[in-house]
Scaffold this motif. Structure first.
Motif, mmCIF file in Angstrom:
data_model
loop_
_atom_site.group_PDB
_atom_site.id
_atom_site.type_symbol
_atom_site.label_atom_id
_atom_site.label_comp_id
_atom_site.label_asym_id
_atom_site.label_seq_id
_atom_site.Cartn_x
_atom_site.Cartn_y
_atom_site.Cartn_z
ATOM 1 N N CYS A 280 -7.961 -2.930 1.206
ATOM 2 C CA CYS A 280 -7.446 -3.629 2.168
ATOM 3 C C CYS A 280 -7.851 -4.003 3.466
ATOM 4 O O CYS A 280 -9.567 -3.172 3.738
ATOM 5 C CB CYS A 280 -5.706 -2.674 2.710
ATOM 6 S SG CYS A 280 -4.452 -1.890 2.033
ATOM 7 N N LEU B 39 0.989 -0.977 -0.060
ATOM 8 C CA LEU B 39 -0.337 0.126 0.654
ATOM 9 C C LEU B 39 1.431 1.529 0.089
ATOM 10 O O LEU B 39 0.808 2.592 -0.643
ATOM 11 C CB LEU B 39 -1.161 -0.146 0.752
ATOM 12 C CG LEU B 39 -1.835 1.093 1.510
ATOM 13 C CD1 LEU B 39 -2.919 1.288 0.036
ATOM 14 C CD2 LEU B 39 -2.858 1.450 3.153
ATOM 15 N N THR C 295 -3.924 -7.702 0.729
ATOM 16 C CA THR C 295 -3.809 -6.156 0.114
ATOM 17 C C THR C 295 -4.168 -6.566 -0.952
ATOM 18 O O THR C 295 -2.966 -7.595 -1.482
ATOM 19 C CB THR C 295 -3.040 -5.789 -0.020
ATOM 20 O OG1 THR C 295 -2.735 -5.465 2.232
ATOM 21 C CG2 THR C 295 -2.397 -4.248 -0.142
#
Length: 524
Positions: free
Chosen positions: A342, A198, A375
């Motif tokens: 996520c 991320l 994720t």
């Protein structure tokens, strides 16, 4: 006639009021809300700022008229309950417009005051242009400020759920956006290696991340224009707008002044029927301390889903449906950030360690699922976590995930769904078919062997030594480990492979590490 007073609306209080009326037409129900909006979707506030939710009315779940007409609930907005007389079973409420106070009697009282945005006492904290994000008026102020100042840049202080949603929506508006986070990662509930993708994704999309550097204060910009966010490292980040979203704390002032018991985490202590230490007073929502469903320990988990369920349970118990109980919260949550999803459920590794649970031992003995994090940028990330969350609720194990029969068509996924693959990998460990370990730091001098020629070159593998095997993502490493075990070697596969190790190393700022291997090889 039973008189029920509810302090606070939004999720928990509003759900309680509606449920009470569905259970009884005879009850007298009154709800107090110190703001002007009794039930709204506060999770949607950042998206209204960014224009993803264009109309403010879309945020309103139910208004005063609906509660009056549909549910016959007497709603008093802009009215704050300021005191509770437990002996007389009365509350004192103050009208926000006139300042006049009045008392109201109750047979049952439900506290749903929510949680307040944390606003630390930092230098310059009250300068214009610094905003929180908790209410509809907050949204109006932010939108007005952006329009009036023609803001071009923003700093978001806090990298949690709301912080990242705010960053995304400010970028939707074209603002040059930075995120300042005291911890070395965004999304603190996640384990560090799970959010490293991320970090890379957000930076690639143009969001600046300043991690591991807490805010020290705020200053007026040069010439009185804009703001400067000063951090503990001495860095200065100029911005036209600052969003302060560093978390919330439970609103317990009313409960504390009434002598109600608080829990060790600072929330209102309740039993599994949502009763407080006073049998005539209940509490629901973000202000209460709940049981972590995985660890069994007290926790503060401010989520709308659990708050709604708690409101329903309190209503059931008040109306005599005593078996209704709150089982605890496993914290299932999801956030979308600039096209990446996520999602998580259950405990993180950090939580398990803090709780002192021997999660590796439990994992090996019975396959019980303690948590899941995912994720990715593909569709359906959060749905896989939803499957695991339900499996956990039903007492399922990794063997159930292995056997889960899930929808399949090529456009939706693979015949072996990621949920199945995760279950298979874990089940292999439980059965003893595969031995795994986690990353153990740098591996200088690793022996590179292509998987396709491992059998022929088995003589090159050193005997009598513990072998740590890894490939890029863990699959070829697993196959190589099976070959080595069957050949009499003591071998374990490093979980997640080299790719996960790189993310782990980046998230922990480790130095060194082994080189990348051939695309078709396993490293020993």
């Amino acid at each position: 006639m039973q008189r029920v007073l509810i302090v606070g609306g939004v999720a928990g209080g509003a759900s309680c009021a509606a449920r009470l009326r569905r259970l009884s037409e005879a009850a007298q129900i009154m709800m107090f809300e110190r703001g002007n909006y009794v039930s709204f979707a506060n999770c949607g506030l950042p998206y209204h700022v960014g224009g993803v939710i264009p109309e403010e009315s879309s945020l309103l779940v139910a208004n005063v008229a609906k509660f009056n007409n549909w549910f016959n609930v007497d709603v008093k907005i802009n009215t704050e309950v300021v005191a509770i007389d437990r002996a007389a079973r009365k509350v004192t409420a103050r009208d926000g417009g006139t300042g006049q106070e009045a008392q109201y009697e109750y047979d049952a009282l439900v506290l749903a005051p929510g949680a307040a945005a944390i606003r630390p006492t930092l230098p310059g904290i009250d300068l214009p242009g610094i905003f929180a994000m908790k209410t509809i008026p907050d949204v109006r102020q932010v939108k007005q400020w952006i329009a009036q100042t023609s803001a071009k840049s923003a700093v978001v202080v806090g990298g949690g759920f709301i912080g990242l949603e705010m960053a995304e929506n400010l970028m939707h508006l074209g603002l040059d956006t930075s995120v300042v986070e005291m911890l070395p990662q965004v999304m603190p509930p996640f384990d560090a290696e799970m959010v490293e993708p991320l970090h890379a994704h957000m930076r690639a999309k143009g969001c600046k991340l300043h991690l591991g550097d807490g805010v020290a204060g705020f200053e007026q910009g040069a010439g009185g224009k804009g703001l400067v966010v000063k951090t503990q490292s001495g860095a200065a980040h100029p911005a036209d707008l600052v969003m302060l979203v560093i978390g919330v704390r439970p609103e317990v002032g009313l409960a504390k002044s009434a002598g109600l018991e608080l829990g060790p985490r600072g929330g209102i202590k309740v039993d599994d029927h949502m009763r407080t230490s006073d049998p005539h007073i209940y509490a629901v929502g973000d202000a209460v301390e709940v049981k972590d469903w995985v660890t069994g320990q007290p926790a503060l988990i401010p989520l709308a889903g659990p708050a709604n369920r708690q409101g329903r349970i309190a209503a059931d118990v008040i109306m005599g449906k005593e078996p209704s109980k709150f089982r605890g919260t496993q914290g299932t949550a999801v956030v979308g950030v600039l096209g990446m999803t996520c999602a998580s459920t259950g405990a993180s590794e950090r939580t398990l360690k803090r709780a002192g649970l021997a999660y590796e031992k439990v994992y090996v003995h019975d396959g019980k699922i303690l948590g899941c994090q995912a994720t990715g940028v593909v569709a359906g990330v959060e749905k896989r976590v939803d499957v695991v969350a339900m499996c956990m609720q039903m007492g399922g194990t990794v063997f159930d995930l292995e056997e889960a029969e899930l929808c399949y068509a090529p456009q939706y996924g693979s015949a072996k769904d990621p949920v199945n693959i995760a279950g298979m990998a874990a089940a292999n460990i439980v059965r003893g078919d595969a031995l795994y370990t986690s990353w153990n730091g740098s591996v200088p001098g690793a022996l590179n062997l292509p998987l396709s020629s491992l059998r022929k070159r088995m003589g090159e593998v050193p005997a009598g030594r513990k072998l740590y095997v890894y490939c890029q993502v863990g699959l070829r490493g697993y196959y190589a480990t099976r070959q080595l075990l069957l050949a009499g070697h003591d071998a374990v596969n490093i979980s997640g492979g080299y790719k996960s190790y790189k993310d782990f190393k980046a998230s922990h700022q480790l130095q060194g590490g082994a080189a990348n291997g051939a695309a078709n090889g396993a490293k020993l």
